[in-house]
Write a protein that holds these residues in place. Structure first.
Motif, PDB file in Angstrom:
ATOM      1  N   ASN A 160      37.514  39.767  47.939  1.00  0.00           N
ATOM      2  CA  ASN A 160      38.162  39.488  46.653  1.00  0.00           C
ATOM      3  C   ASN A 160      38.487  38.001  46.531  1.00  0.00           C
ATOM      4  OD1 ASN A 160      40.148  42.494  47.164  1.00  0.00           O
ATOM      5  ND2 ASN A 160      38.039  42.323  46.475  1.00  0.00           N
ATOM      6  N   VAL A 200      37.635  43.699  43.170  1.00  0.00           N
ATOM      7  CA  VAL A 200      38.816  44.463  43.575  1.00  0.00           C
ATOM      8  C   VAL A 200      38.583  45.965  43.372  1.00  0.00           C
ATOM      9  CG1 VAL A 200      41.247  44.914  43.069  1.00  0.00           C
ATOM     10  CG2 VAL A 200      40.412  42.560  43.162  1.00  0.00           C
ATOM     11  N   THR A 255      38.894  43.163  52.229  1.00  0.00           N
ATOM     12  CA  THR A 255      39.718  42.541  51.189  1.00  0.00           C
ATOM     13  C   THR A 255      39.443  41.039  51.047  1.00  0.00           C
ATOM     14  OG1 THR A 255      41.509  42.308  52.800  1.00  0.00           O
ATOM     15  CG2 THR A 255      41.570  44.235  51.379  1.00  0.00           C
ATOM     16  N   ASP A 294      43.578  48.062  38.676  1.00  0.00           N
ATOM     17  CA  ASP A 294      42.420  48.073  39.567  1.00  0.00           C
ATOM     18  C   ASP A 294      41.580  49.322  39.350  1.00  0.00           C
ATOM     19  OD1 ASP A 294      43.420  45.723  40.654  1.00  0.00           O
ATOM     20  OD2 ASP A 294      44.530  46.772  42.220  1.00  0.00           O
ATOM     21  N   SER A 309      38.568  48.738  46.341  1.00  0.00           N
ATOM     22  CA  SER A 309      39.506  49.854  46.272  1.00  0.00           C
ATOM     23  C   SER A 309      38.779  51.188  46.390  1.00  0.00           C
ATOM     24  CB  SER A 309      40.304  49.794  44.972  1.00  0.00           C
ATOM     25  OG  SER A 309      41.015  48.581  44.860  1.00  0.00           O
TER      26      SER A 309
END
Length: 313
Positions: A115, A129, A112, A59, A133
């Motif tokens: 994603n 992602v 999230t 990631d 992050s």
């Protein structure tokens, strides 16, 4: 374990439905669900721990491999949504607490769920992602700073305390989850299929707690808040897409950034609003959590049918 994995997959796919059900439950049974309000921070920490269990070095390699694309997504996230929030609070009359809550959710990192929606839209999942992050890791610094700059005219903002809270409920659980991957790989591999179930339970309980604690305010201002959230979310998708297109990114990357910008970590917004503002200020985050999962699915469905790079929204 297979049964849990199947239940988890089913609940993950029907996430929007469960959010609506528990939002309604919080409204109809406020005395029951408002008792969960003190547990909002704990629930968010559990969700972030689960996210940490799924993070990998790959990631972050995306950030190094294509910093410009990730940079576009991160800047779009922290410029477009806060900017839209300020404009909406100026244009649409609303109580000071609601205005502060709208700005707060606008200053949160990407959620999230983006994603998953990017995957369904046939967009660039790795970019999504990576952006999620990075914005999450930057949140302890960026979110309190933006809230202090943009929302202090409505309510007092303790940026230092907010910074510490985000570290405790976001960075620390993320780090623990990441470390657990390395120390207990077998356990983590077994637990990962159940994570969607844990995340959904955490989010729906947060939503129900906020709705239950704010039933009176929702009755009074609910339609206004809902209209603001719909505009905020929808314009986030649209301007995020345009920003990515203006930077010359491919259609798959535009999809990822549009969804990343439009979908917020509304659980974090609800937790911070409850802790530092008021239950009423948490309502925009709660409604955002309900709405962006519905709109995200609709946008993903629309995007999934657009595969020609020459297509335009």
């Amino acid at each position: 374990m297979k049964i849990i994995a199947r239940v988890s997959a089913f609940v993950g796919k029907t996430f929007a439905l469960w959010v609506i059900v528990f939002a309604a439950a919080g409204f109809l049974l406020p005395d029951t669900f408002k008792q969960l309000a003190p547990w909002i921070v704990t629930l968010l920490g559990i969700i972030m721990f689960g996210m940490g269990l799924t993070l990998s070095a790959k990631d972050f390699q995306e950030v190094v491999r294509r910093p410009i694309e990730v940079g576009v997504g991160v800047l779009a996230q922290f410029i477009i949504m806060p900017g839209l929030a300020v404009i909406l609070t100026k244009v649409i009359p609303m109580p000071a607490e609601v205005a502060a809550g709208v700005i707060l959710v606008g200053c949160c990192p990407g959620g999230t769920s983006s994603n998953v929606m990017t995957y369904l839209s046939k967009g660039d999942v790795a970019l999504s992602v990576a952006c999620t992050s990075v914005t999450t890791l930057l949140a302890p610094l960026v979110t309190p700073f933006l809230v202090l700059m943009l929302a202090s005219e409505y309510l007092p903002v303790d940026a230092g305390a907010m910074f510490l809270s985000i570290v405790k409920v976001v960075l620390l659980p993320l780090a623990l989850g990441f470390v657990a991957q390395k120390l207990l790989p077998g356990f983590v591999r077994a637990a990962v299929p159940a994570l969607p179930l844990v995340s959904v339970i955490g989010i729906v309980l947060i939503v129900a707690a906020v709705v239950g604690a704010s039933k009176g305010a929702i009755i009074q201002s609910g339609l206004t808040i809902f209209a603001v959230v719909v505009l905020h979310n929808g314009l986030g998708y649209l301007i995020g897409f345009w920003a990515a297109r203006a930077c010359g990114l491919s259609l798959a990357k535009r999809k990822a950034i549009a969804i990343e910008v439009g979908m917020q970590n509304s659980g974090l917004g609800a937790a911070l609003a409850t802790a530092y503002f008021s239950p009423l200020a948490a309502v925009p985050s709660a409604i955002f959590s309900v709405w962006h999962n519905i709109s995200g699915a609709l946008v993903a469905n629309y995007f999934s049918r657009r595969t020609d790079p020459a297509d335009r929204v």
